[in-house]
Motif scaffolding. Structure first.
Motif, PDB file in Angstrom:
ATOM      1  N   PHE A 248       3.079  13.244  -7.714  1.00  8.50           N
ATOM      2  CA  PHE A 248       4.327  13.650  -7.070  1.00  8.50           C
ATOM      3  C   PHE A 248       4.566  15.149  -7.264  1.00  8.50           C
ATOM      4  O   PHE A 248       4.936  15.849  -6.328  1.00  8.50           O
ATOM      5  N   THR A 249       4.341  15.643  -8.474  1.00  7.44           N
ATOM      6  CA  THR A 249       4.545  17.062  -8.762  1.00  7.44           C
ATOM      7  C   THR A 249       3.600  17.923  -7.929  1.00  7.44           C
ATOM      8  O   THR A 249       4.023  18.897  -7.301  1.00  7.44           O
ATOM      9  N   ALA A 250       2.322  17.562  -7.902  1.00  2.08           N
ATOM     10  CA  ALA A 250       1.322  18.327  -7.150  1.00  2.08           C
ATOM     11  C   ALA A 250       1.624  18.338  -5.652  1.00  2.08           C
ATOM     12  O   ALA A 250       1.339  19.328  -4.965  1.00  2.08           O
ATOM     13  N   GLN A 251       2.215  17.268  -5.159  1.00  4.05           N
ATOM     14  CA  GLN A 251       2.507  17.149  -3.725  1.00  4.05           C
ATOM     15  C   GLN A 251       3.942  17.579  -3.379  1.00  4.05           C
ATOM     16  O   GLN A 251       4.385  17.409  -2.244  1.00  4.05           O
ATOM     17  N   ASN A 252       4.656  18.108  -4.375  1.00  2.50           N
ATOM     18  CA  ASN A 252       6.045  18.547  -4.166  1.00  2.50           C
ATOM     19  C   ASN A 252       6.945  17.435  -3.654  1.00  2.50           C
ATOM     20  O   ASN A 252       7.761  17.634  -2.751  1.00  2.50           O
ATOM     21  N   VAL A 253       6.780  16.245  -4.241  1.00  4.52           N
ATOM     22  CA  VAL A 253       7.638  15.107  -3.922  1.00  4.52           C
ATOM     23  C   VAL A 253       8.644  14.973  -5.067  1.00  4.52           C
ATOM     24  O   VAL A 253       8.267  14.865  -6.229  1.00  4.52           O
ATOM     25  N   ALA A 254       9.923  15.013  -4.722  1.00  2.00           N
ATOM     26  CA  ALA A 254      10.976  14.934  -5.737  1.00  2.00           C
ATOM     27  C   ALA A 254      11.023  13.534  -6.345  1.00  2.00           C
ATOM     28  O   ALA A 254      10.887  12.532  -5.638  1.00  2.00           O
ATOM     29  N   PHE A 255      11.195  13.492  -7.673  1.00  3.57           N
ATOM     30  CA  PHE A 255      11.363  12.229  -8.375  1.00  3.57           C
ATOM     31  C   PHE A 255      12.111  12.501  -9.665  1.00  3.57           C
ATOM     32  O   PHE A 255      12.196  13.635 -10.125  1.00  3.57           O
ATOM     33  N   ASP A 256      12.658  11.453 -10.256  1.00  6.94           N
ATOM     34  CA  ASP A 256      13.421  11.553 -11.498  1.00  6.94           C
ATOM     35  C   ASP A 256      12.450  11.460 -12.677  1.00  6.94           C
ATOM     36  O   ASP A 256      11.974  10.379 -13.021  1.00  6.94           O
ATOM     37  N   VAL A 257      12.161  12.603 -13.288  1.00 10.07           N
ATOM     38  CA  VAL A 257      11.207  12.677 -14.399  1.00 10.07           C
ATOM     39  C   VAL A 257      11.685  11.830 -15.580  1.00 10.07           C
ATOM     40  O   VAL A 257      10.892  11.140 -16.213  1.00 10.07           O
ATOM     41  N   GLU A 258      12.979  11.872 -15.844  1.00 11.44           N
ATOM     42  CA  GLU A 258      13.537  11.099 -16.960  1.00 11.44           C
ATOM     43  C   GLU A 258      13.346   9.595 -16.731  1.00 11.44           C
ATOM     44  O   GLU A 258      12.983   8.853 -17.645  1.00 11.44           O
ATOM     45  N   ALA A 259      13.562   9.144 -15.503  1.00  8.66           N
ATOM     46  CA  ALA A 259      13.379   7.727 -15.186  1.00  8.66           C
ATOM     47  C   ALA A 259      11.918   7.327 -15.368  1.00  8.66           C
ATOM     48  O   ALA A 259      11.625   6.245 -15.893  1.00  8.66           O
ATOM     49  N   ALA A 260      10.993   8.191 -14.947  1.00  7.11           N
ATOM     50  CA  ALA A 260       9.571   7.904 -15.120  1.00  7.11           C
ATOM     51  C   ALA A 260       9.243   7.737 -16.598  1.00  7.11           C
ATOM     52  O   ALA A 260       8.503   6.829 -16.992  1.00  7.11           O
ATOM     53  N   GLY A 261       9.815   8.585 -17.425  1.00  3.30           N
ATOM     54  CA  GLY A 261       9.615   8.482 -18.872  1.00  3.30           C
ATOM     55  C   GLY A 261      10.186   7.189 -19.431  1.00  3.30           C
ATOM     56  O   GLY A 261       9.580   6.562 -20.318  1.00  3.30           O
ATOM     57  N   LYS A 262      11.330   6.769 -18.908  1.00  2.00           N
ATOM     58  CA  LYS A 262      11.951   5.517 -19.369  1.00  2.00           C
ATOM     59  C   LYS A 262      11.063   4.312 -19.046  1.00  2.00           C
ATOM     60  O   LYS A 262      10.990   3.368 -19.832  1.00  2.00           O
TER      61      LYS A 262
ATOM     62  N   MET B 281      -0.917   3.981 -12.698  1.00  2.00           N
ATOM     63  CA  MET B 281      -0.631   5.406 -12.549  1.00  2.00           C
ATOM     64  C   MET B 281       0.755   5.750 -13.080  1.00  2.00           C
ATOM     65  O   MET B 281       0.953   6.835 -13.637  1.00  2.00           O
ATOM     66  N   THR B 282       1.703   4.848 -12.925  1.00  2.00           N
ATOM     67  CA  THR B 282       3.052   5.076 -13.448  1.00  2.00           C
ATOM     68  C   THR B 282       3.017   5.125 -14.969  1.00  2.00           C
ATOM     69  O   THR B 282       3.587   6.033 -15.589  1.00  2.00           O
ATOM     70  N   LEU B 283       2.334   4.159 -15.560  1.00  2.00           N
ATOM     71  CA  LEU B 283       2.293   4.068 -17.024  1.00  2.00           C
ATOM     72  C   LEU B 283       1.482   5.197 -17.660  1.00  2.00           C
ATOM     73  O   LEU B 283       1.772   5.608 -18.785  1.00  2.00           O
ATOM     74  N   SER B 284       0.493   5.717 -16.952  1.00  2.00           N
ATOM     75  CA  SER B 284      -0.340   6.792 -17.499  1.00  2.00           C
ATOM     76  C   SER B 284       0.241   8.179 -17.239  1.00  2.00           C
ATOM     77  O   SER B 284      -0.204   9.166 -17.822  1.00  2.00           O
ATOM     78  N   GLY B 285       1.226   8.262 -16.335  1.00  2.00           N
ATOM     79  CA  GLY B 285       1.787   9.561 -15.964  1.00  2.00           C
ATOM     80  C   GLY B 285       1.094  10.189 -14.762  1.00  2.00           C
ATOM     81  O   GLY B 285       1.509  11.237 -14.275  1.00  2.00           O
ATOM     82  N   GLU B 286       0.029   9.556 -14.274  1.00  2.00           N
ATOM     83  CA  GLU B 286      -0.699  10.099 -13.117  1.00  2.00           C
ATOM     84  C   GLU B 286       0.169  10.154 -11.861  1.00  2.00           C
ATOM     85  O   GLU B 286       0.019  11.071 -11.047  1.00  2.00           O
ATOM     86  N   LEU B 287       1.057   9.175 -11.701  1.00  2.00           N
ATOM     87  CA  LEU B 287       1.913   9.173 -10.521  1.00  2.00           C
ATOM     88  C   LEU B 287       2.859  10.375 -10.575  1.00  2.00           C
ATOM     89  O   LEU B 287       3.060  11.053  -9.563  1.00  2.00           O
ATOM     90  N   ASP B 288       3.395  10.674 -11.752  1.00  2.00           N
ATOM     91  CA  ASP B 288       4.248  11.862 -11.923  1.00  2.00           C
ATOM     92  C   ASP B 288       3.476  13.116 -11.505  1.00  2.00           C
ATOM     93  O   ASP B 288       3.991  13.969 -10.793  1.00  2.00           O
ATOM     94  N   GLU B 289       2.220  13.208 -11.979  1.00  2.00           N
ATOM     95  CA  GLU B 289       1.389  14.365 -11.667  1.00  2.00           C
ATOM     96  C   GLU B 289       1.154  14.481 -10.172  1.00  2.00           C
ATOM     97  O   GLU B 289       1.201  15.581  -9.613  1.00  2.00           O
TER      98      GLU B 289
ATOM     99  N   GLN C  93       0.859  -1.186   0.000  1.00  2.00           N
ATOM    100  CA  GLN C  93       0.000   0.000   0.000  1.00  2.00           C
ATOM    101  C   GLN C  93       0.895   1.236   0.000  1.00  2.00           C
ATOM    102  O   GLN C  93       1.777   1.361   0.841  1.00  2.00           O
ATOM    103  N   LEU C  94       0.619   2.138  -0.943  1.00  2.00           N
ATOM    104  CA  LEU C  94       1.409   3.365  -1.078  1.00  2.00           C
ATOM    105  C   LEU C  94       0.609   4.566  -0.588  1.00  2.00           C
ATOM    106  O   LEU C  94      -0.565   4.721  -0.937  1.00  2.00           O
ATOM    107  N   TYR C  95       1.280   5.402   0.210  1.00  2.00           N
ATOM    108  CA  TYR C  95       0.702   6.652   0.701  1.00  2.00           C
ATOM    109  C   TYR C  95       1.608   7.800   0.280  1.00  2.00           C
ATOM    110  O   TYR C  95       2.829   7.694   0.395  1.00  2.00           O
ATOM    111  N   ILE C  96       0.999   8.880  -0.197  1.00  2.00           N
ATOM    112  CA  ILE C  96       1.741  10.087  -0.545  1.00  2.00           C
ATOM    113  C   ILE C  96       1.110  11.251   0.198  1.00  2.00           C
ATOM    114  O   ILE C  96      -0.076  11.527   0.037  1.00  2.00           O
ATOM    115  N   LYS C  97       1.913  11.901   1.035  1.00  2.00           N
ATOM    116  CA  LYS C  97       1.469  13.045   1.841  1.00  2.00           C
ATOM    117  C   LYS C  97       0.171  12.726   2.580  1.00  2.00           C
ATOM    118  O   LYS C  97      -0.775  13.498   2.572  1.00  2.00           O
TER     119      LYS C  97
END
Length: 122
Positions: free
Chosen positions: A100-114, A90-98, A73-77
């Motif tokens: 993380f961005t909305a919650q100001n959680v740092a992540f590697d955008v390039e890795a998410a794209g890969k 969510m990872t494959l659709s880009g929703e997880l990136d969104e 189970q994953l919790y963010i903020k």
């Protein structure tokens, strides 16, 4: 049960990203936990891992807390995101990136794209 709810609530509120999982981020003990930890690790997300195999009260308590029957189970903020299938989608659709961005959680955008590129080719 309220003691365990208080303990879980404190973990969820005190950490920006929390993964309740079987095993640890460096040594997952099930395929589903491994998949979610792998995504977070690859995307360089700083997160707290809680090994439910070490504490049966947390293992059962987290299911009641989230009203979600499975682990990981994953919790963010403080917000419950979901389990393996939801995090994968969510990872494959880009929703997880969104999120993380909305919650100001740092992540590697390039890795998410890969991750998305690799799964489009598959």
């Amino acid at each position: 049960m309220s003691d365990i709810n208080t303990k879980i609530e404190k973990i969820v509120q005190d950490n920006d990203v929390v993964l309740f999982m079987k095993g640890t981020k460096s040594m997952p003990q099930c395929g589903f936990s491994s998949r979610v930890a792998g995504v977070l690790n690859f995307m360089a997300v700083e997160y707290t891992d809680v090994n439910v195999l070490e504490d049966m009260d947390i293992r059962e308590g987290i299911k009641a807390y989230s009203e979600w029957p499975t682990i990981p189970q994953l919790y963010i903020k403080g917000e419950f995101v979901g389990g393996c299938d939801i995090v994968t989608e969510m990872t494959l659709s880009g929703e997880l990136d969104e999120m993380f961005t909305a919650q100001n959680v740092a992540f590697d955008v390039e890795a998410a794209g890969k991750i998305r590129e690799a799964n489009q080719e598959a």
